[in-house]
Design an enzyme around this catalytic site. Structure first.
Site, PDB file in Angstrom:
ATOM      1  N   ARG A 141      36.004  23.600  48.109  1.00 18.41           N
ATOM      2  CA  ARG A 141      35.299  22.419  47.569  1.00 18.41           C
ATOM      3  C   ARG A 141      35.603  21.097  48.269  1.00 18.41           C
ATOM      4  O   ARG A 141      34.958  20.107  47.966  1.00 18.41           O
ATOM      5  CB  ARG A 141      35.563  22.263  46.070  1.00 18.41           C
ATOM      6  N   ASP A 171      35.364  35.468  46.210  1.00 24.86           N
ATOM      7  CA  ASP A 171      34.343  34.434  46.025  1.00 24.86           C
ATOM      8  C   ASP A 171      34.844  33.370  45.030  1.00 24.86           C
ATOM      9  O   ASP A 171      34.084  32.885  44.190  1.00 24.86           O
ATOM     10  CB  ASP A 171      33.010  35.037  45.561  1.00 24.86           C
TER      11      ASP A 171
END
Lengths: 325, 431
Positions: free
Chosen positions: B70, B312
């Protein structure tokens, strides 16, 4: 924690085992019967000169509508007013995200103003279930996406019970856009619970896959031919075609839809006892030929009247815990 | 969880597992100045920290080849530092991070920024750069420059490379660099606005579905393109039985295709959406599938069709996930629960041996991404994971090391635990 536990009370104080009405999928026949019996009593109220009872005096109900709706919102509002509840309407179209405030924040803000019950219409399946995790109020689902619309199915059941002695063995055909229909899902759950036989009919792209696994209460028959759906049917329930779905190739045109799946006068003549229902609003000349809408065996306006009575019954039965405290 | 600078360390009492040969060796490991200085029984550790690894196994450090850190752009969800903390807790000393950041990893400076940011953590971070400029799916990113900066693969993950011609040229160009293309396999028009697997549960819940064929059609296309171009396509987060069969057939034909499975895709099914009453921690992309698909994942892992296990890891803030189902973003955390779920679902039932499972979490991802394997030999930099495959424990909210908390596994039983990792002279002890 099993989230489903929250919706089941240990003792059936007011006759309903559920604290909320999120859908008919987990309502049993005795609970549905109780709602229908109660609705019949409230219907008598609607036929009196003064159409109001003090039953829910002191109870505050919020109608939280995140999707455009006219008749369901008005029907709930009238039901609340007939029961002398205090009502507040909150209407916002679009999802909470585009509005900038989350559903949780909106609901908690309204609950902070001290309310007892929330009637929620939302585009997202499961929004009412989510709401029960955000607020203490009783939650009534007024339609969540294509998932459930339990009060619509209940008013449909009430309308059928006006014409037929029993649901056992009653043959009901639901015709049209099942894929996007919360009305169809709630009706299938309710009808199968009550012992009716359900036939589903529509063009293949508008039928969801694995319809046979929709519920363990029974199985539905599926056909793509209207004649097969109407043969032996006691009730034909036509569903609204959303005009905005045209162009997505789910069916070629409204013209062809009407030819293949629209109920026409020839069907009414051939099936002499067939009762026709529609949750509205009707696209005249699409799901139903215009003459069929106005036919004496079309009970669409009776459905609307019964909607107020059924919603009064649901509000009353679910308000039990709130009235005691 | 404690992280310390420990240039010198004695790991005593443990058993060294070599995932490539499957052999084990009861031996102590002495680390000096961050390098392995000795391997053997009864090593002396005068003046250095000791760790009792009795009853535990030691392998080369693990790698998760599919995570979302992120940063840059979404530091409120996760940062490189917090993501690496979660990775270390999960037993990983390396991760490859996806480029759907803001800005996306589509220029060399972003690649270098991420690598530089990760250097003070105990985890090697390998950026995966965009296939297309701006992840827009229109024109190729500057792949050679990105690779020179340290990008180990190219992907527009989160979105598929929809344009077939772009995918063809991406495979052609990247094959020149010996770098794989990782595609998020989805033919989008088949599942428009889908929120879960299209099946009986989506029919019951009235949620728009994502059909298995949307994944399979794209994989079939990419295998044909890889076969035609000679490029290497890596199928991201495989989730359907049909997809596993397509990869199996592709490999049998000699196509340069590899794949990975996420831990949640062999653990949960679409029934979790219903059983949790629309809990958004059951919403991920690809969606949770069915029991049939889980069986195919296990078979694919066992017969080698599925090369790697990944997570993931996709952090999202609580306010983003605490919404009605269709408004929630896709994705859940994965790093912290990766080994506990692999142990529970894969090792304990005998789908893979411990060595095979560790192989898919350490050797395979590095081979796919052409990253040099760490070695457990004298003189090599110490890059180690200390773990067991049998401890039964319950994952709690305290075990979440990510900045976000979006996991459905709080309260779940785990089998096997990563106790500590060593990398870059840093020693992280988890419990």
């Amino acid at each position: 924690m099993d989230p489903k536990q929250d919706n089941q009370k240990e003792t059936p104080e007011n006759g309903l085992r559920h604290r909320h009405l999120l859908g008919l999928s987990d309502y049993d026949s005795d609970e549905i019967e109780l709602i229908l019996e109660t609705a019949q009593q409230f219907r008598d109220v609607l036929n009196r000169p003064i159409r109001r009872v003090p039953t829910l005096r002191g109870i505050t109900v919020v109608n939280l509508f995140f999707e455009p709706s006219t008749r369901t919102r008005i029907s709930f509002e009238l039901a609340e007013k007939r029961l002398s509840a205090d009502t507040v309407n909150f209407t916002a179209s679009g999802s909470s995200v585009s509005k900038g405030e989350s559903l949780k924040d909106t609901a908690q803000n309204i609950e902070a103003m001290k309310i007892d019950m929330v009637v929620l219409r939302h585009v997202s399946p499961g929004a009412p279930h989510f709401l029960t995790r955000c607020v203490d109020a009783v939650v009534i689902n007024a339609g969540d996406g294509a998932h459930e619309h339990p009060t619509q199915a209940l008013l449909d059941l009430l309308t059928m019970s006006d014409h037929f002695e029993s649901f056992k063995g009653l043959n009901v055909s639901i015709i049209g856009d099942i894929l996007h229909s919360r009305v169809a899902r709630s009706n299938i759950h309710g009808l199968l619970a009550m012992g009716a036989n359900v036939t589903i009919c529509g063009p293949n792209p508008l039928l969801p896959i694995h319809l046979d696994k929709l519920t363990d209460k029974g199985s539905v028959r599926v056909t793509h031919k209207l004649d097969e759906a109407l043969e032996g049917a006691d009730v034909a329930m036509a569903l609204r075609i959303q005009m905005e779905r045209q162009g997505r190739n789910l069916f070629p045109s409204t013209r062809e839809y009407h030819e293949q799946f629209g109920i026409q006068m020839k069907h009414m003549k051939h099936h002499k006892d067939l009762l026709v229902m529609h949750p509205g609003p009707v696209n005249r000349g699409v799901e139903l030929a215009s003459e069929v809408v106005d036919h004496e065996r079309a009970v669409i306006l009776n459905q609307v009247t019964n909607g107020v009575a059924v919603r009064m019954a649901v509000l009353y039965l679910l308000s039990g815990s709130r009235l005691e405290t | 969880m404690t992280t310390s600078n420990a240039p010198n360390l004695l790991l005593h009492g443990g058993t060294i597992l070599d995932p490539e040969s499957g052999t084990t060796l009861r031996a102590d490991i002495l680390v000096k100045d961050g390098k392995i200085a000795g391997i053997g029984e009864g090593l002396d550790a005068e003046g250095c920290e000791r760790y009792d690894a009795t009853g535990k196994m030691i392998s080369i450090g693990w790698m998760d080849m599919h995570v979302h850190l992120r940063e840059p752009g979404y530091e409120y969800k996760e940062t490189i530092e917090t993501g690496c903390r979660a990775a270390a807790f999960g037993g990983f000393t390396a991760v490859a991070c996806m480029p759907n950041t803001d800005p996306p990893i589509h220029t060399r400076d972003v690649v270098e920024f991420i690598i530089e940011r990760s250097e003070k953590t105990p985890v090697d971070v390998h950026p995966i750069a965009c296939v297309s400029k701006g992840r827009k799916g229109e024109s190729l990113s500057e792949m050679a420059d990105l690779a020179a900066g340290g990008a180990v693969a190219f992907s527009d993950d989160g979105d598929p490379v929809q344009d077939t011609s772009l995918m063809r040229h991406a495979l052609e160009y990247s094959s020149m660099l010996d770098v794989p293309i990782i595609n998020h396999e989805e033919e989008l028009p088949l599942g428009p606005k889908g929120h879960m697997h299209e099946g009986e549960v989506s029919t019951r819940l009235g949620l728009p579905g994502i059909p298995t064929i949307s994944e399979e059609i794209m994989i079939a296309r990419d295998i044909l393109l890889a076969e035609y171009t000679g490029g290497h396509v890596h199928v991201a987060h495989i989730s359907t039985a049909g997809a596993v069969e397509l990869v199996r057939q592709g490999k049998a034909r000699g196509v340069n295709v590899t794949t990975e499975v996420c831990t949640h895709h062999f653990t949960l099914t679409d029934k979790a959406v219903e059983d949790s009453d629309f809990d958004t921690h059951t919403k991920m992309h690809p969606p949770l599938r069915t029991d049939v698909d889980i069986e195919a994942m296990k078979k694919g892992l066992a017969d080698g069709t599925i090369d790697a296990i990944c997570t993931d890891h996709a952090p999202h803030a609580t306010f983003e996930k605490e919404v009605e189902y269709i408004a929630a973003p896709f994705g859940i955390l994965g790093l912290e629960t990766a080994w506990g779920l692999t142990g529970r679902e894969i090792v304990q039932p005998g789908v893979l041996t411990v060595a095979e499972a560790v192989y898919k979490l350490s050797v395979a991802p590095r081979q796919i991404l052409r990253i040099a394997l760490p070695r457990i030999e004298e003189g090599a930099p110490a890059n180690l994971t200390i773990f067991d495959a049998t401890s039964e424990w319950t994952f709690t909210a305290d075990d979440i090391k990510s900045k976000s908390v979006n996991t459905p596994f709080v309260g779940s039983k785990m089998v096997g635990r990563a106790w500590a990792v060593y990398n870059r002279g840093k020693f992280v002890v988890n419990a």
